[in-house]
Design an enzyme around this catalytic site. Structure first.
Site, PDB file in Angstrom:
ATOM      1  N   LYS A 107       0.819  -1.218   0.000  1.00 43.72           N
ATOM      2  CA  LYS A 107       0.000   0.000   0.000  1.00 43.72           C
ATOM      3  C   LYS A 107       0.854   1.271   0.000  1.00 43.72           C
ATOM      4  CE  LYS A 107      -4.231  -1.973   1.915  1.00 43.72           C
ATOM      5  NZ  LYS A 107      -3.798  -3.357   2.217  1.00 43.72           N
ATOM      6  N   ASP A 108       2.129   1.143   0.352  1.00 42.69           N
ATOM      7  CA  ASP A 108       3.036   2.293   0.300  1.00 42.69           C
ATOM      8  C   ASP A 108       3.079   2.918  -1.095  1.00 42.69           C
ATOM      9  OD1 ASP A 108       3.956   2.382   2.945  1.00 42.69           O
ATOM     10  OD2 ASP A 108       5.487   0.863   2.568  1.00 42.69           O
TER      11      ASP A 108
END
Ligand SMILES: *Cc1c(COP(=O)(O)O)cnc(C)c1O
Length: 452
Positions: A107-108
């Protein structure tokens, strides 16, 4: 580029509107009107390009019309300050490691990209010279753990944006909590005396409150946002480049552990742009709604079941609507499948898998013992689906969506090991917790924001 809603009842939106609003007025998800195939020359030479160069080419196809080239390049390069390597686990099975970013999960990528794109829109001079867009934009995010850390770290230090992370008191792990409560700067952590649903209700109410919206600019950084999910296509192209460099790209199967289906949806957009992947597998934990849909053609959302792979605990995956829309589009059909139903087109390209907690544990143990590779519970679903479904001649790549140390207690107990904690994770845990305590009453939350 214009963005339409999957519900087709809202006006088309500009990229800026789609990013700032997140969801269309008719509650549908935004879709780009055009998905540009990339030239054959790009794929023929892809292994000669860097990850950033590949990503910029993909980003340009989606965002090039709406973002200045230099700015877009900087956004892409800043987002990808870390690598997404492909690692061999065993014969014919490779791990696409998506956990080398600041919060150790895929998700970064989307969160960092979205933060920078939002900043670009905020700072851009408006056409009539007014500076109404220059006020700070406030991102509200409710989290049960992982989303909060990716969003908070993605937006950390980004000028013009303030993030409020709402999380349920005592319901997230210490490791997760440290990733968004120790940051300071433009990140405020709010510890809500309630459960995740209470946090989400506070955020939803805030978006609907006229007085509050008058007082401050609010936006969400939800995972359905086009600026969060489309950039996830970058690493699938890069994985293909890795495999091609080793002459292993012929019969690729890409396997994605899936919850809300944003990650696999990005892979499917990549495929629609010409990425030469033969087929895809969406691997689920016990939340098997998509798996059932593939078997029966019926989509029947169910209450979420709690599992070991908890970031995939989703009983009504948001991005299902995008997948249906994608394969209903006539521009993406060819002569061989133009008469086929959407379900037929989907099942020809995507297969499913579903695993119980017991099977996930067994997979983690077996993989560690026979290969030495330490899987996290989410990646384990991906690995096992390849073990169970690869056909002779195929080579599989699964997404390892998080670092095993993020789930240290579980992984240690299951594999009987002591997973090493990466330095950047340990650093969070040394930080000092700063959070604001809040009741679950909207009046309290509103009163707090009205003073900000
Ligand atoms: C969010 C998440 C998933 C699920 O990804 P979707 O895009 O929601 O399908 C899988 N694994 C991990 C570790 C996650 O954080």
């Amino acid at each position: 580029m214009k963005y339409y809603s999957t519900n087709h009842q809202a006006p088309v939106a500009t990229l800026e509107k789609a990013v700032v609003k997140g969801l269309a007025e008719d509650r549908g998800l935004y879709m780009p009107e055009i998905i540009k195939p990339l030239p054959k020359e790009f794929f023929d030479n892809i292994e000669k390009y860097s990850f950033q160069e590949i990503a910029y080419t993909v980003a340009d196809a989606f965002f090039g019309e709406d973002v200045d080239a230099d700015a877009l390049k900087k956004i892409v390069y800043d987002t990808l300050a870390f690598d997404c390597p492909v690692v061999k686990v065993e014969e014919n099975i490779y791990s696409l490691e998506l956990f080398h970013g600041p919060t150790l999960a895929f998700k970064d990528v989307g969160a960092r990209f979205m933060a920078r794109l939002l900043q670009y829109f905020i700072n851009r001079p408006t056409r009539n010279g007014a500076d109404e867009t220059r006020h700070t934009v406030n991102v509200l995010v409710a989290t049960s753990g992982d989303t909060g850390s990716a969003v908070a770290n993605g937006f950390l230090g980004v000028d013009g944006i303030h993030v409020y992370v709402l999380y349920p008191k005592g319901k997230v792990s210490k490791i997760q909590e440290s990733q968004f409560t120790t940051l300071g700067k433009n990140i405020t952590a709010i510890e809500v005396d309630g459960v995740f649903d209470d946090c989400q209700a506070l955020v939803k109410n805030a978006f609907m409150d006229a007085e509050l919206n008058e007082h401050m600019r609010l936006t969400s950084a939800n995972s359905i946002n086009v600026a969060r999910f489309l950039p996830q296509a970058f690493y699938y192209f890069n994985a293909y480049a890795w495999m091609k460099e080793k002459a292993l790209e012929g019969n690729l199967v890409m396997c994605v552990p899936s919850g809300n289906f944003g990650n696999i949806c990005a892979a499917l957009f990549g495929h629609a742009m010409g990425l030469p992947v033969k087929r895809f597998i969406a691997s689920n934990n016990a939340n098997d709604i998509f798996y059932k849909y593939l078997q029966t053609g019926k989509y029947e959302p169910k209450p979420t079941k709690q599992t070991l792979a908890n970031a995939m605990d989703v009983g009504d995956p948001s991005n299902f609507a995008r997948i249906i829309d994608l394969y209903s589009r006539e521009d993406l059909r060819n002569d061989s499948n133009k008469e086929h139903s959407t379900h037929e087109v989907i099942t020809a390209l995507i297969s499913g898998a579903t695993y119980t907690d017991e099977q996930i544990k067994e997979t983690m143990r077996q993989c560690h013992q026979s290969t030495g590779y330490i899987l996290d519970p989410h990646g384990a679903c991906g690995y096992q689906a390849l073990k169970d479904n690869l056909m002779p001649g195929e080579i599989g790549v699964f997404c390892e969506t998080a670092h095993p140390a993020k789930f240290k207690e579980k992984v240690d107990a299951i594999d009987n090991i002591d997973v090493e904690i990466p330095e950047r994770l340990a650093a969070f845990m040394k930080g000092k917790k700063q959070s604001i305590e809040m009741s679950k009453s909207f009046d309290d939350f509103k009163a707090f924001l009205m003073k900000e």
